[in-house]
Design an enzyme around this catalytic site. Structure first.
Site, mmCIF file in Angstrom:
data_model
loop_
_atom_site.group_PDB
_atom_site.id
_atom_site.type_symbol
_atom_site.label_atom_id
_atom_site.label_comp_id
_atom_site.label_asym_id
_atom_site.label_seq_id
_atom_site.Cartn_x
_atom_site.Cartn_y
_atom_site.Cartn_z
ATOM 1 N N GLY A 1 5.206 -0.126 -9.828
ATOM 2 C CA GLY A 1 5.773 -0.098 -11.177
ATOM 3 C C GLY A 1 4.740 -0.346 -12.261
ATOM 4 O O GLY A 1 4.991 -1.076 -13.225
ATOM 5 N N ASP B 1 5.640 6.705 0.267
ATOM 6 C CA ASP B 1 6.024 5.628 -0.638
ATOM 7 C C ASP B 1 7.507 5.303 -0.420
ATOM 8 O O ASP B 1 8.341 6.218 -0.316
ATOM 9 C CB ASP B 1 5.785 6.110 -2.088
ATOM 10 C CG ASP B 1 5.873 4.987 -3.103
ATOM 11 O OD1 ASP B 1 5.675 3.820 -2.726
ATOM 12 O OD2 ASP B 1 6.117 5.304 -4.298
HETATM 13 P P1 13P Z 1 5.995 3.581 -12.128
HETATM 14 O O1 13P Z 1 7.401 4.048 -12.193
HETATM 15 O O2 13P Z 1 5.731 2.440 -13.040
HETATM 16 O O3 13P Z 1 5.010 4.677 -12.342
HETATM 17 O O4 13P Z 1 5.752 3.004 -10.643
HETATM 18 C C1 13P Z 1 5.754 3.885 -9.548
HETATM 19 C C2 13P Z 1 5.808 3.161 -8.265
HETATM 20 O O5 13P Z 1 5.599 1.962 -8.173
HETATM 21 C C3 13P Z 1 6.134 3.946 -7.068
HETATM 22 O O6 13P Z 1 6.224 3.190 -5.917
#
Ligand code: 13P
Length: 319
Positions: free
Chosen positions: A223, A83
């Protein structure tokens, strides 16, 4: 073997009209919690780790361990995904460690948080696709900038640069990415929208417009945590200081799925569940120092949160 590529997992999700949850993990216990949830829910899953963010000093050993754990779950179709790789080198290292998918986040300049130019984003993303493809590894790119605070991802919801549908089509044709993260109003981290209506800033119409131009590309929502108020309250009742805020509601995520989102990134909700369980346990058992006693409730809470999301995203029962 249970390891699958992002392309395969998301093509199945497109066929089935659901989304696969991509859950951020920063320790082996958390990876086990995610995979246990997938096994119980008979769900495909994306286990993801942010470059530079783990409980361990040696990132490559951690990534290789993550890769090995997946083999313990032969019934779970699991993607191992990097990620927010910020550089070509991050992505190349993840490919070497056996990841089946990488994200190159070239939407912002590598040495800061200013939006990168479209051409620079295309050029770096294209290089990563050319490196990853011969290894059979999928690539996710990002268009627009998603706000929030996570692993140096600076900004707040107000700083989002929304994805442009025309540019999205151009971006995919020029880079060849398998999946595209689109900035449509969400932001990373535990502080998202400061009023309840903030969640409404999720632009479902924009998702639909992008999907219309890119029917064959899997769209990704970053997110996406809902920020359960109960978890924040437990943390704050046991010595924590997390600013209450509002996230993306489960209903909004379902709507996003109905309009073409196939991968939902979620880290904060399970991190809140983990921290709340651990803080509560320590608060109620001040004399206990046995690690298994305080880890067990945290792992259970993490697993339950992930399982709930799998049911909400429609991926439960699809493995
Ligand atoms: P959150 O912080 O809303 O859980 O999102 C995580 C994310 O998009 C990691 O790439």
């Amino acid at each position: 073997m249970s390891l699958v590529t992002l392309r395969v997992a998301l093509a199945r999700a497109e066929e089935g009209g659901y989304a696969v949850g991509a859950f951020n993990v920063s320790s082996l216990d958390q990876a086990i919690a995610v995979l246990d949830a997938a096994e119980v829910e008979r769900s495909p899953v994306i286990v993801q780790s942010i470059a530079g963010m783990s409980a361990y000093a040696d990132e490559e050993r951690w990534w290789k361990r993550l890769r090995r754990i997946i083999d313990d779950y032969p019934s779970v179709p699991a993607v191992l995904h990097l990620d927010h790789g910020r550089t070509y080198e991050d992505c190349a290292r993840a490919v070497d460690c056996g990841f089946s998918s990488v994200m190159i986040d070239a939407s912002r300049e590598a040495d800061g948080d200013l939006p990168a130019s479209f051409d620079d984003n295309v050029a770096l993303t294209r290089r990563v696709v050319e490196m990853a493809r011969p290894h059979g590894v999928s690539v996710e790119g990002e268009l627009g900038t998603i706000g929030g605070a996570e692993a140096g991802i600076a900004g707040i919801a107000e700083n989002i640069v929304f994805a442009d549908p025309e540019q999205a089509a151009l971006f995919v044709s020029r880079t060849g990415v398998d999946a595209l993260a689109v900035a449509v109003g969400t932001s990373h981290g535990s502080v998202k929208f400061t009023d309840e209506s903030g969640g409404q800033r999720l632009r479902i119409g924009l998702i639909a417009e992008i999907k219309e131009r890119l029917p064959d590309t899997a769209l990704v929502l970053h997110g996406s945590s809902s920020i359960p108020a109960e978890a924040v309250a437990v943390i704050n009742a046991h010595g924590g200081d997390v600013r209450p805020s509002y996230g993306v509601s489960p209903e909004q995520k379902s709507e996003a799925i109905a309009h073409g989102i196939r991968k939902i990134n979620q880290g904060t909700d399970s991190h809140l569940a983990w921290t709340a369980a651990m803080r509560r346990f320590l608060g109620e058992n001040p004399a206990v120092v046995e690690p298994s006693a305080l880890l067990a409730p945290a792992v259970d809470a993490f697993r339950e949160m992930v399982a709930t999301r799998m049911r909400e995203f429609g991926s439960a029962g699809r493995a």
